[in-house]
Design a protein around this motif. Sequence first.
Motif, PDB file in Angstrom:
ATOM      1  N   ASP A  13      40.576  52.932  37.516  1.00 12.77           N
ATOM      2  CA  ASP A  13      41.131  52.852  36.169  1.00 12.77           C
ATOM      3  C   ASP A  13      42.453  52.074  36.154  1.00 12.77           C
ATOM      4  OD1 ASP A  13      40.902  53.390  33.462  1.00 12.77           O
ATOM      5  OD2 ASP A  13      42.252  55.116  33.592  1.00 12.77           O
ATOM      6  N   PRO A  15      43.520  48.418  36.100  1.00 11.08           N
ATOM      7  CA  PRO A  15      43.175  46.993  36.053  1.00 11.08           C
ATOM      8  C   PRO A  15      44.212  46.098  36.725  1.00 11.08           C
ATOM      9  CG  PRO A  15      43.793  47.815  33.867  1.00 11.08           C
ATOM     10  CD  PRO A  15      43.643  49.016  34.759  1.00 11.08           C
ATOM     11  N   GLY A  16      45.472  46.521  36.656  1.00 12.90           N
ATOM     12  CA  GLY A  16      46.527  45.715  37.282  1.00 12.90           C
ATOM     13  C   GLY A  16      46.293  45.568  38.776  1.00 12.90           C
ATOM     14  N   GLN A  19      42.825  43.506  39.501  1.00  8.04           N
ATOM     15  CA  GLN A  19      42.883  42.049  39.335  1.00  8.04           C
ATOM     16  C   GLN A  19      43.692  41.387  40.444  1.00  8.04           C
ATOM     17  OE1 GLN A  19      44.827  42.262  35.390  1.00  8.04           O
ATOM     18  NE2 GLN A  19      46.382  40.860  36.150  1.00  8.04           N
ATOM     19  N   HIS A  20      44.584  42.136  41.073  1.00  2.67           N
ATOM     20  CA  HIS A  20      45.366  41.561  42.168  1.00  2.67           C
ATOM     21  C   HIS A  20      44.727  41.781  43.539  1.00  2.67           C
ATOM     22  CE1 HIS A  20      48.686  41.771  39.082  1.00  2.67           C
ATOM     23  NE2 HIS A  20      48.704  40.513  39.479  1.00  2.67           N
ATOM     24  N   ASP A  43      34.950  58.006  32.385  1.00  7.66           N
ATOM     25  CA  ASP A  43      34.156  57.005  31.653  1.00  7.66           C
ATOM     26  C   ASP A  43      34.865  55.658  31.609  1.00  7.66           C
ATOM     27  OD1 ASP A  43      36.177  58.046  30.010  1.00  7.66           O
ATOM     28  OD2 ASP A  43      35.032  57.771  28.160  1.00  7.66           O
ATOM     29  N   ALA A  44      36.193  55.715  31.414  1.00  8.51           N
ATOM     30  CA  ALA A  44      36.975  54.477  31.334  1.00  8.51           C
ATOM     31  C   ALA A  44      36.989  53.748  32.679  1.00  8.51           C
ATOM     32  CB  ALA A  44      38.397  54.802  30.887  1.00  8.51           C
ATOM     33  N   LYS A  47      33.596  52.120  33.356  1.00  5.56           N
ATOM     34  CA  LYS A  47      33.428  50.896  32.554  1.00  5.56           C
ATOM     35  C   LYS A  47      34.294  49.765  33.115  1.00  5.56           C
ATOM     36  CE  LYS A  47      31.374  50.507  29.171  1.00  5.56           C
ATOM     37  NZ  LYS A  47      29.966  50.007  29.079  1.00  5.56           N
ATOM     38  N   MET A  48      35.526  50.098  33.495  1.00  6.03           N
ATOM     39  CA  MET A  48      36.438  49.087  34.034  1.00  6.03           C
ATOM     40  C   MET A  48      35.850  48.464  35.306  1.00  6.03           C
ATOM     41  SD  MET A  48      39.341  47.592  33.515  1.00  6.03           S
ATOM     42  CE  MET A  48      40.129  48.672  32.309  1.00  6.03           C
ATOM     43  N   CYS A  51      32.830  46.248  34.535  1.00 13.14           N
ATOM     44  CA  CYS A  51      33.202  44.957  33.937  1.00 13.14           C
ATOM     45  C   CYS A  51      33.772  44.004  34.981  1.00 13.14           C
ATOM     46  CB  CYS A  51      34.217  45.166  32.805  1.00 13.14           C
ATOM     47  SG  CYS A  51      33.478  45.796  31.290  1.00 13.14           S
ATOM     48  N   TYR A  52      34.617  44.525  35.868  1.00 14.07           N
ATOM     49  CA  TYR A  52      35.188  43.655  36.913  1.00 14.07           C
ATOM     50  C   TYR A  52      34.122  43.204  37.903  1.00 14.07           C
ATOM     51  CZ  TYR A  52      40.064  43.397  35.630  1.00 14.07           C
ATOM     52  OH  TYR A  52      41.243  43.070  34.980  1.00 14.07           O
ATOM     53  N   ASP A  55      32.180  40.341  36.068  1.00 13.68           N
ATOM     54  CA  ASP A  55      32.807  39.111  35.578  1.00 13.68           C
ATOM     55  C   ASP A  55      33.995  38.583  36.376  1.00 13.68           C
ATOM     56  OD1 ASP A  55      31.033  39.026  33.463  1.00 13.68           O
ATOM     57  OD2 ASP A  55      32.290  40.304  32.200  1.00 13.68           O
ATOM     58  N   TYR A  56      34.463  39.318  37.373  1.00 15.56           N
ATOM     59  CA  TYR A  56      35.683  38.887  38.063  1.00 15.56           C
ATOM     60  C   TYR A  56      35.354  38.242  39.399  1.00 15.56           C
ATOM     61  CZ  TYR A  56      40.602  38.993  39.442  1.00 15.56           C
ATOM     62  OH  TYR A  56      41.877  38.637  39.812  1.00 15.56           O
TER      63      TYR A  56
END
Lengths: 294, 91
Positions: A13, A15-16, A19-20, A43-44, A47-48, A51-52, A55-56
């Motif tokens: 949970d 994202p910071g 992504q790094h 749940d969050a 989902k996070m 998604c990563y 798409d990441y």
Amino acid sequence: MKPCRTMLYIPGDSPGMIQHAPVFGADSILLDLEDAVALTEKDAARKMVACYLKDYDFKDLIVTVRVNGADTEFFDDDLKEIIPCVPAAIRIPKCNGPEDVLAADKKIEEIEKSNSIPVGKVRIHAMIETAVGVENAFFIASACPRVQALTLGGQDLTADMGVQKTKEGWELFYARSRVVVAARAAGVDVYDTVWADISDKEGLLKECRSIVGLGFTGKAAIHPDQIETIHQAFMPNEKEFRKALRIMEAAENAKKEGKGVISVDGKMVDAPVVARARHLLELADLYGFERSGS
Amino acid sequence: MILLNTASAGTLESSDCLVTVSPAEKLKLEYKGANSEVFAERTMQLVESVSKKCCLSGAEISIQDQGALEITIKARLETALIRAVKGVAKE
């Protein structure tokens, strides 16, 4: 697959941090849906992470996901959302026996089939974090071909055994030894538990040297600052490196000449020694060792 | 998808965003943050794309962007929407 010395825990949970992830320098990351995520944010996080994964661009990082345990209400939803995103592996908490792995394997296979993913593509990293899990380690590691690694969970294991986890780690000595031997016997990788004191790098290095000596293929990290120290412990020394080069050269020559037995430096070399030399050279590549001039 | 409740997802931490969605007749976006002018169009497109995917006809959506990547905004928005329809069959 390249050697995987470090597996960095990243809360699912966050994202910071996710992504790094590619810049921290770890060989692999573990996106965590379990202990690092509050019950209200499961749940969050799910989902996070999904998604990563979709798409990441994680570059050449190996990305694995720790799902919630099969005994929780989150397990099935975690698998349903994460497996279609095809992470390299799913870490299954608290594997007590082969039946736990087989149950997860069956569910993952169903999801793979319904999403046109080749069966067996998403591997399993089975977490050993109970006393009964330690005793069943080999059966867990060899439960099915999907198992790629055993991972030791030191905090829960010591709790299960009713002992304190210490920096010296004697309370884990038997479990570590047993799990390493089980993994090696089954032909899978094996990752050690985390070092909890982020500020104590000297202690971390000492523990890493110890687990490298026991035969672990990698270690979990809970902070990016721990990565360099862990990598330091896995670095081959120059003498080992040169010997591995001589072994591989002799093995290649023997293969060309159709010889079954070879000797290096006056000592007979067999297949496991060649395999170890190959692994050591793969490790050495990660540190930029120069192969010429051996 | 029909929203029944107001729901939120995300945080105000750096690289994250806080998304709040509420039931509404039409799609309405309030997008705030240090770079909201730069990313306004991108974010509107993202919101429309997610809304279309979810068959969402209307919603009032507020996004407080703390420097989140598009992937993060999408994840937070989808989580907030799922929370807002919880307990209701999706259309």
